[in-house]
Design an enzyme around this catalytic site. Structure first.
Site, PDB file in Angstrom:
ATOM      1  N   VAL A   1       0.828  -1.220   0.000  1.00 53.17           N
ATOM      2  CA  VAL A   1       0.000   0.000   0.000  1.00 53.17           C
ATOM      3  C   VAL A   1       0.856   1.262   0.000  1.00 53.17           C
ATOM      4  CG1 VAL A   1      -1.751   1.285   1.266  1.00 53.17           C
ATOM      5  CG2 VAL A   1      -1.836  -1.204   1.220  1.00 53.17           C
ATOM      6  N   ILE A   2       1.786   1.357   0.946  1.00 46.83           N
ATOM      7  CA  ILE A   2       2.571   2.595   1.080  1.00 46.83           C
ATOM      8  C   ILE A   2       3.440   2.807  -0.159  1.00 46.83           C
ATOM      9  CG2 ILE A   2       4.379   3.750   2.447  1.00 46.83           C
ATOM     10  CD1 ILE A   2       3.113   2.532   4.963  1.00 46.83           C
TER      11      ILE A   2
ATOM     12  N   ASP B   1      -1.245  -0.563  16.038  1.00 51.31           N
ATOM     13  CA  ASP B   1      -0.156  -1.215  15.303  1.00 51.31           C
ATOM     14  C   ASP B   1       0.765  -2.024  16.207  1.00 51.31           C
ATOM     15  OD1 ASP B   1      -1.173   0.048  13.100  1.00 51.31           O
ATOM     16  OD2 ASP B   1       0.651   1.153  12.592  1.00 51.31           O
TER      17      ASP B   1
ATOM     18  N   ALA C   1      -5.528   2.814  10.547  1.00 49.27           N
ATOM     19  CA  ALA C   1      -5.991   3.757  11.554  1.00 49.27           C
ATOM     20  C   ALA C   1      -7.380   3.385  12.058  1.00 49.27           C
ATOM     21  CB  ALA C   1      -6.000   5.165  10.966  1.00 49.27           C
TER      22      ALA C   1
ATOM     23  N   HIS D   1     -28.278   7.599 -10.530  1.00 51.09           N
ATOM     24  CA  HIS D   1     -27.647   7.705 -11.852  1.00 51.09           C
ATOM     25  C   HIS D   1     -27.329   9.164 -12.151  1.00 51.09           C
ATOM     26  CE1 HIS D   1     -26.768   6.782 -16.027  1.00 51.09           C
ATOM     27  NE2 HIS D   1     -27.511   7.842 -16.357  1.00 51.09           N
TER      28      HIS D   1
HETATM   29  C1  FAD Z   1       2.738   6.486   5.011  1.00 52.60           C
HETATM   30  C2  FAD Z   1       1.573   5.865   5.752  1.00 52.60           C
HETATM   31  C3  FAD Z   1       0.296   5.966   5.237  1.00 52.60           C
HETATM   32  C4  FAD Z   1      -0.769   5.413   5.911  1.00 52.60           C
HETATM   33  N1  FAD Z   1      -2.021   5.542   5.371  1.00 52.60           N
HETATM   34  C5  FAD Z   1      -3.076   5.003   6.006  1.00 52.60           C
HETATM   35  C6  FAD Z   1      -4.379   5.167   5.485  1.00 52.60           C
HETATM   36  O1  FAD Z   1      -4.591   5.809   4.453  1.00 52.60           O
HETATM   37  N2  FAD Z   1      -5.411   4.619   6.160  1.00 52.60           N
HETATM   38  C7  FAD Z   1      -5.224   3.907   7.308  1.00 52.60           C
HETATM   39  O2  FAD Z   1      -6.198   3.417   7.879  1.00 52.60           O
HETATM   40  N3  FAD Z   1      -3.998   3.736   7.841  1.00 52.60           N
HETATM   41  C8  FAD Z   1      -2.916   4.273   7.213  1.00 52.60           C
HETATM   42  N4  FAD Z   1      -1.673   4.142   7.768  1.00 52.60           N
HETATM   43  C9  FAD Z   1      -1.525   3.359   9.015  1.00 52.60           C
HETATM   44  C10 FAD Z   1      -1.909   4.174  10.245  1.00 52.60           C
HETATM   45  O3  FAD Z   1      -1.196   5.383  10.254  1.00 52.60           O
HETATM   46  C11 FAD Z   1      -1.612   3.362  11.506  1.00 52.60           C
HETATM   47  O4  FAD Z   1      -2.272   2.124  11.417  1.00 52.60           O
HETATM   48  C12 FAD Z   1      -2.089   4.066  12.776  1.00 52.60           C
HETATM   49  O5  FAD Z   1      -1.478   5.330  12.901  1.00 52.60           O
HETATM   50  C13 FAD Z   1      -1.748   3.219  14.014  1.00 52.60           C
HETATM   51  O6  FAD Z   1      -2.168   3.871  15.164  1.00 52.60           O
HETATM   52  P1  FAD Z   1      -1.494   3.545  16.588  1.00 52.60           P
HETATM   53  O7  FAD Z   1      -2.223   4.396  17.571  1.00 52.60           O
HETATM   54  O8  FAD Z   1      -1.440   2.110  16.809  1.00 52.60           O
HETATM   55  O9  FAD Z   1       0.020   3.998  16.455  1.00 52.60           O
HETATM   56  P2  FAD Z   1       0.691   5.385  16.117  1.00 52.60           P
HETATM   57  O10 FAD Z   1      -0.203   6.222  15.279  1.00 52.60           O
HETATM   58  O11 FAD Z   1       2.035   5.055  15.612  1.00 52.60           O
HETATM   59  O12 FAD Z   1       0.788   6.118  17.520  1.00 52.60           O
HETATM   60  C14 FAD Z   1       1.617   5.702  18.547  1.00 52.60           C
HETATM   61  C15 FAD Z   1       1.964   6.914  19.381  1.00 52.60           C
HETATM   62  O13 FAD Z   1       2.675   6.485  20.531  1.00 52.60           O
HETATM   63  C16 FAD Z   1       3.683   7.419  20.818  1.00 52.60           C
HETATM   64  N5  FAD Z   1       4.699   6.746  21.626  1.00 52.60           N
HETATM   65  C17 FAD Z   1       5.480   5.690  21.262  1.00 52.60           C
HETATM   66  N6  FAD Z   1       6.258   5.324  22.302  1.00 52.60           N
HETATM   67  C18 FAD Z   1       5.961   6.149  23.320  1.00 52.60           C
HETATM   68  C19 FAD Z   1       6.431   6.266  24.662  1.00 52.60           C
HETATM   69  N7  FAD Z   1       7.352   5.449  25.150  1.00 52.60           N
HETATM   70  N8  FAD Z   1       5.910   7.232  25.453  1.00 52.60           N
HETATM   71  C20 FAD Z   1       4.965   8.075  24.953  1.00 52.60           C
HETATM   72  N9  FAD Z   1       4.494   8.012  23.713  1.00 52.60           N
HETATM   73  C21 FAD Z   1       4.980   7.059  22.908  1.00 52.60           C
HETATM   74  C22 FAD Z   1       4.177   7.867  19.447  1.00 52.60           C
HETATM   75  O14 FAD Z   1       4.801   9.126  19.505  1.00 52.60           O
HETATM   76  C23 FAD Z   1       2.877   7.897  18.651  1.00 52.60           C
HETATM   77  O15 FAD Z   1       2.277   9.176  18.660  1.00 52.60           O
HETATM   78  C24 FAD Z   1      -0.570   4.726   7.132  1.00 52.60           C
HETATM   79  C25 FAD Z   1       0.714   4.633   7.675  1.00 52.60           C
HETATM   80  C26 FAD Z   1       1.773   5.197   6.997  1.00 52.60           C
HETATM   81  C27 FAD Z   1       3.144   5.106   7.591  1.00 52.60           C
END
Ligand code: FAD
Length: 460
Positions: free
Chosen positions: A180-181, A304, A312, A437
């Protein structure tokens, strides 16, 4: 911070999974601490979904300008002003970021800026203090992965994080990984004028999609002049005078200004105290059950960081599930088969449910039937000058098992596709519904009408 640093819920990580959990938990009356080392919104808002889609939209505007004469509109394409593109992209991110910060405040969530570490089952240490919760949610997300021995220098060998910050349009680029990316960046850069080559070790682009979708995307990319090397693994990269040279296992080499490494993302869990607190892990991912409970009572994990789809909207759903589970609302576990998937390239690839191959493995070859509706017969797609297909996989005499679409704006049809799939609709039921349509949603209606035995705009 609350006086005694005690909360109903402590969430480590403020990305899609973490903040969705915080919002729902606050609405359900819990006191919530959200610990974030960078910015609320995480990868999706700052380094993922939103900035990539802003770039893709700028690419679409560039393509439309170049092709304006086809529609009788006089326009001249004078190139990409990357500073202005970035300012548009950053403006979108900035406004959404402000909105999110406002919601954190409005829901009275204690936002703690700092890098946290789990020090016991119910305590996170941050900024030299301990923050304790009746429950803890781990939501530290993921970061770009590389391959063994492949160093991402941030300059000529870059990750998606760097690609989103480029202040110039590369004349040529290699993209390592046709998922995807990789395909989204290939699409953007080609629209901006870059000479793009994708290297993918598996036999197809977007290899997790139905093979028909992969082939349609490959055909569309070939027409756009996006090159790809499929079915042969990357074997190494070296620096040239002004760029890089990548080698492929079949002996070919590709030279370009830079190489984007898009081979997947790995969990952020090292050194954060998870294992020491007794949380069961698997290759860096936190293991969870259907309610996102880890092996330690009172500790949950979402997004993730756990081995579910890295999307997301999956993070949002898991965050909400956890908050509701803690609140005793008895929520239903997430049906991961029912999650929509979209690749926002030009053309888009959108899908729901099982591929034809998966359906045949599950139900047997003779129990599965398919229909491909070609967008050539869809008025709105003709008007937009996009081509592609809506492919429906059906259990013979049964419900729709999968929907696989390729074409510009097909991502918008995935909403209807997910209702059809998740409600286990029969094609004849959907065929009864009148589609407006001329819209692209008619392609969905037409596919269902054909499967129901009453095709309308279909050629044999
Ligand atoms: C280029 C790209 C495009 C994408 N496009 C899409 C899309 O179009 N649609 C879609 O559904 N998904 C997309 N994704 C995937 C999506 O961004 C992720 O699935 C989503 O952000 C995961 O959310 P999360 O909360 O698990 O993790 P994250 O968004 O990674 O958030 C984790 C947070 O934890 C914080 N953190 C980490 N360790 C610590 C710590 N020790 N103390 C305090 N804070 C900490 C980080 O700073 C971060 O802000 C894309 C990803 C990428 C890289």
């Amino acid at each position: 911070m609350a006086g005694d640093n005690q909360f109903d819920l402590v969430i480590l990580g403020g990305g899609s999974g973490g903040y969705a959990c915080a919002f729902r938990a606050a609405d359900l009356g819990m006191s919530v601490a959200l610990i974030e080392k960078a910015e609320v919104g995480g990868t999706c808002l700052h380094r993922g979904c939103i900035p990539t889609k802003a770039l893709l939209h700028a690419g679409e505007v560039a393509d439309n300008t170049r092709e304006a004469a086809q529609f009788g509109v006089a326009a001249t394409f004078n190139g990409i002003d990357m500073a202005a593109v970035n300012s548009y992209k950053d403006g979108v991110v900035g406004q959404l970021y402000k909105g999110l910060q406002g919601i954190v405040k409005a829901r009275k969530i204690e936002f703690i800026a700092g890098e946290g570490r789990l020090v016991s089952a119910n305590t996170v240490a941050v900024n030299g203090q301990n923050v304790t919760g009746k429950n803890v949610v781990l939501a530290t997300g993921s970061v770009p992965k590389s391959l063994p021995g492949l160093e991402i220098d941030g300059n000529r060998v870059i990750s998606s994080d760097h690609a989103l910050k480029l202040d110039y349009v590369p004349a040529s680029a290699i993209i390592l990984g046709g998922g995807v990316i990789g395909c989204e960046f290939a699409s953007v850069w080609k629209s901006f004028g870059t000479d793009v080559t994708i290297i993918e070790g598996l036999p197809h682009l977007v290899p997790l999609e139905d093979e028909n979708s992969s082939k349609l995307l490959e055909r569309a990319f070939r027409r756009r002049g996006i090159k790809y090397e499929l079915g042969n693994f990357f074997s190494g990269v070296e620096y040239t005078e002004n760029g890089v040279r990548a080698s492929i296992a079949n002996g070919k080499t590709v030279e370009a200004d830079l190489m984007l490494v898009a081979v997947g993302r790995g969990p952020v869990s090292a050194g954060l105290g998870y294992e020491e607190a007794g949380v069961a892990m698997d290759r860096g991912y936190v293991k969870v059950d259907q309610y996102c409970r880890t092996s330690v009572p009172g500790v949950y994990a979402v997004g993730d960081l756990i081995p579910t789809l890295q999307l997301a909207h999956v993070g949002f759903a898991e965050g909400i599930l956890v908050a509701e589970h803690i609140a005793g609302l008895n929520p239903a576990p997430i049906d991961y088969d029912g999650v929509p998937r979209v690749t926002y390239s030009h053309p888009e690839v959108a899908s729901m449910g099982l591929t034809e191959a998966q359906a045949k493995t599950k139900y047997g070859d003779t129990a599965v039937k398919t229909f491909n509706y070609d967008l050539a017969g869809n008025g709105k797609s003709k008007i937009l000058k996009t081509s592609g297909q809506v492919k429906v996989v059906q259990q013979v005499d049964g419900p729709v098992l999968g929907i696989h679409m390729v074409g510009d704006r097909m991502g918008e049809l995935v909403g209807e596709a997910q209702l059809i799939f998740n409600w286990e609709a029969l094609p004849q039921e959907v065929a009864q519904l009148v589609h407006a349509h001329p819209t692209q949603t008619e392609a969905m209606g037409e596919a269902m009408m054909a499967l129901a035995g009453k095709p309308l705009h279909v050629h044999d």
